[in-house]
Design a protein around this motif. Sequence first.
Motif, PDB file in Angstrom:
ATOM      1  N   ASP A 185      -3.557   5.570   0.401  1.00 43.84           N
ATOM      2  CA  ASP A 185      -4.267   5.932   1.626  1.00 43.84           C
ATOM      3  C   ASP A 185      -3.563   7.323   1.796  1.00 43.84           C
ATOM      4  O   ASP A 185      -2.603   7.671   2.240  1.00 43.84           O
ATOM      5  CB  ASP A 185      -3.700   5.092   2.873  1.00 43.84           C
TER       6      ASP A 185
ATOM      7  N   LYS B 261       0.763  -1.109   0.094  1.00 43.02           N
ATOM      8  CA  LYS B 261       0.148   0.021   0.053  1.00 43.02           C
ATOM      9  C   LYS B 261       0.686   1.247  -0.006  1.00 43.02           C
ATOM     10  O   LYS B 261       2.006   1.265   0.464  1.00 43.02           O
ATOM     11  CB  LYS B 261      -0.884   0.010   1.272  1.00 43.02           C
TER      12      LYS B 261
ATOM     13  N   ARG C 171      -3.039   4.129  -9.133  1.00 45.05           N
ATOM     14  CA  ARG C 171      -4.045   3.418 -10.148  1.00 45.05           C
ATOM     15  C   ARG C 171      -3.313   2.576 -11.079  1.00 45.05           C
ATOM     16  O   ARG C 171      -3.402   1.636 -11.220  1.00 45.05           O
ATOM     17  CB  ARG C 171      -4.946   4.610 -10.853  1.00 45.05           C
TER      18      ARG C 171
ATOM     19  N   ARG D 295      -2.277  10.226  -7.577  1.00 46.07           N
ATOM     20  CA  ARG D 295      -3.226   9.504  -7.531  1.00 46.07           C
ATOM     21  C   ARG D 295      -3.467   8.546  -8.815  1.00 46.07           C
ATOM     22  O   ARG D 295      -3.507   7.246  -8.736  1.00 46.07           O
ATOM     23  CB  ARG D 295      -4.542  10.285  -7.724  1.00 46.07           C
TER      24      ARG D 295
ATOM     25  N   LYS E  70      -1.614  -0.267  -9.505  1.00 49.23           N
ATOM     26  CA  LYS E  70      -2.759  -1.240  -8.947  1.00 49.23           C
ATOM     27  C   LYS E  70      -2.391  -1.182  -7.257  1.00 49.23           C
ATOM     28  O   LYS E  70      -2.367  -2.332  -6.907  1.00 49.23           O
ATOM     29  CB  LYS E  70      -2.904  -2.390  -9.524  1.00 49.23           C
TER      30      LYS E  70
ATOM     31  N   GLU F  53      -3.399   0.457  -3.673  1.00 49.80           N
ATOM     32  CA  GLU F  53      -4.063   1.248  -2.688  1.00 49.80           C
ATOM     33  C   GLU F  53      -3.411   2.800  -2.340  1.00 49.80           C
ATOM     34  O   GLU F  53      -2.226   2.418  -2.327  1.00 49.80           O
ATOM     35  CB  GLU F  53      -4.613   0.584  -1.650  1.00 49.80           C
TER      36      GLU F  53
END
Length: 509
Positions: free
Chosen positions: A125, A98, A118, A114, A121, A123
């Motif tokens: 936070d 992550k 994406r 961001r 792939k 996350e």
Amino acid sequence: MRNLVIILGDQLDSKSAALDGFDPQQDCVWMAEVARESTKVWVHKARIVTFLAAMRHFAEDLKKAGLPVDYRRLEDPQNQGDFIVELEAAVKRLKPEKLIMVEAGEWQVREDFRDAARRLKLELDEREDRHFLATHADFEKHAKGRKQLRMEYFYREMRVNHGILMEGGKPVGGDWNFDSENRKSFPKGGPPEHATPHAFPQDAITQEVIQIVEATFPDHPGSLADFDWPVTAEGAQQALEDFIAHRLAEFGEYQDAMWTQEPWLFHSRLSAAMNLKLLDPREVIAAAEKAFHNGHAPLAAVEGFIRQILGWREYVRAIYWRYMPGYVEMNELQAQQPLPKFYWTGETDMNCLRDALGQTLRYGYAHHIQRLMVTGLFSLLLGVRPQEVHEWYLAVYVDAVEWVELPNTLGMSQHGDGGLMASKPYIASGKYIQRMSNYCAGCRYDPGQSTGENACPFTTLYWDFLIRHEPRLKMNQRMSLQVRNLSRLGDDQKWEIQEQAQSIRASLA
Ligand code: FAD
Ligand code: SF4
């Protein structure tokens, strides 16, 4: 690896939300010095050094505290010079589950991270920046249902919500603002005696960064000969103490005054430390409030200073996020003139501009009125494209980060947003500069003249601005006095002013 914790160069906060729940056994901090951040605008060397030296000190402190840090140095031969390329390489190498970061302070950077998450792939936070006193949600609540946003009402709400300079539900001293006691010019003999600000000798880390920056960006603007900015949290604390002890008491009275060869006067020099998050604005506000309560500084100075941080600083950030990404493109006055080349050299015979630009290139600093009513005013009156003015301000000041620089430049100073930020354009003739400084006394121009060989270009361009924008300005009640003065000019005079303004523009194109 569990989490890769991204920390950007203006997120150097040891209490950052990004570090909540950090486990040195499973997580790693990621920081990168990338050339693109110094080249997307032509960045002043002192600004580059401030960021990089502060990042290196911060990373060292994290390591000393036992946190693993994956740090990409600027001079590393493998460094590809771009955040996202570097992040992708780090993810490949470290294989985190992550990504964690505090929301970036710049719209485009936030989008880039961001998008990268994406693509990877993973996350992301993204956590709220606790450095600021107002959250995005707080501002949206404030803005809801209001036809017009104004700093003053937001500021009063902030005073109440945070209990700052409040007494029994009322503002201390019975008023929100004591500016009638503030904003004076200096007496004829110049500023009263004042201590020079605390000096910050360069340690080995900063010296190394200076060498690297000189070698990597030799043709960038500005000088490093006088580099003297705090680049650690301890340094920032010392700078705060120094300001409170020696300059706060006179801050209000002289916050708008200017004087040749006096770059610091009674200003705090804390903006860069705060913007890099080395210094918490709550601590700055608390120290100023304490100075009032223990009788060290008058209320007018303390309130005036606190308003800049609790009011303006928080407000401009909110404006930035509310109106981006469209904000950066706004050009309500249709200004198209290029930025005069002398903004990058300081070589002009206009004394006020030479002084303000000279200290900007020397230190990466000018105080608010120099930025607003000298360099900003000239480009507004001349009709420079606000995007060029924005890029210049973003490049040359050590405290420049887009969320605070852009609304101040494009909005407050250039009126490019048509009044979202400030209710009227900040325009004045050379006479304002004459009143607030000693610049005109040593200048070849005369601020009282609008035409002729000795006419002050500010004064010519001021009247020209009123003539050019009369229909728009007439609609603004706060401009009515200035617009009414236009009727004192005959048609011939107006024509002469416009001719002279045209020749100034032609000579600076
Ligand atoms: P002081 O005069 O001592 O003021 C105290 C603090 O109040 C500052 O450190 C700053 O954090 C805050 N403050 C004061 N005025 C403002 C303001 N208008 N908006 C936000 N915060 C404010 N400030 C930046 O931090 N970064 C910028 O890139 C920047 N660009 C500017 C561009 C223009 C055209 C103008 C007119 C102003 C700009 N400002 C910017 C605001 C202000 O000029 C600087 O914050 C201030 O000059 C910094 O010096 P100081 O720390 O000695 O401030
Ligand atoms: Fe600036 Fe005009 Fe004064 Fe000269 S006369 S210092 S150009 S305001």
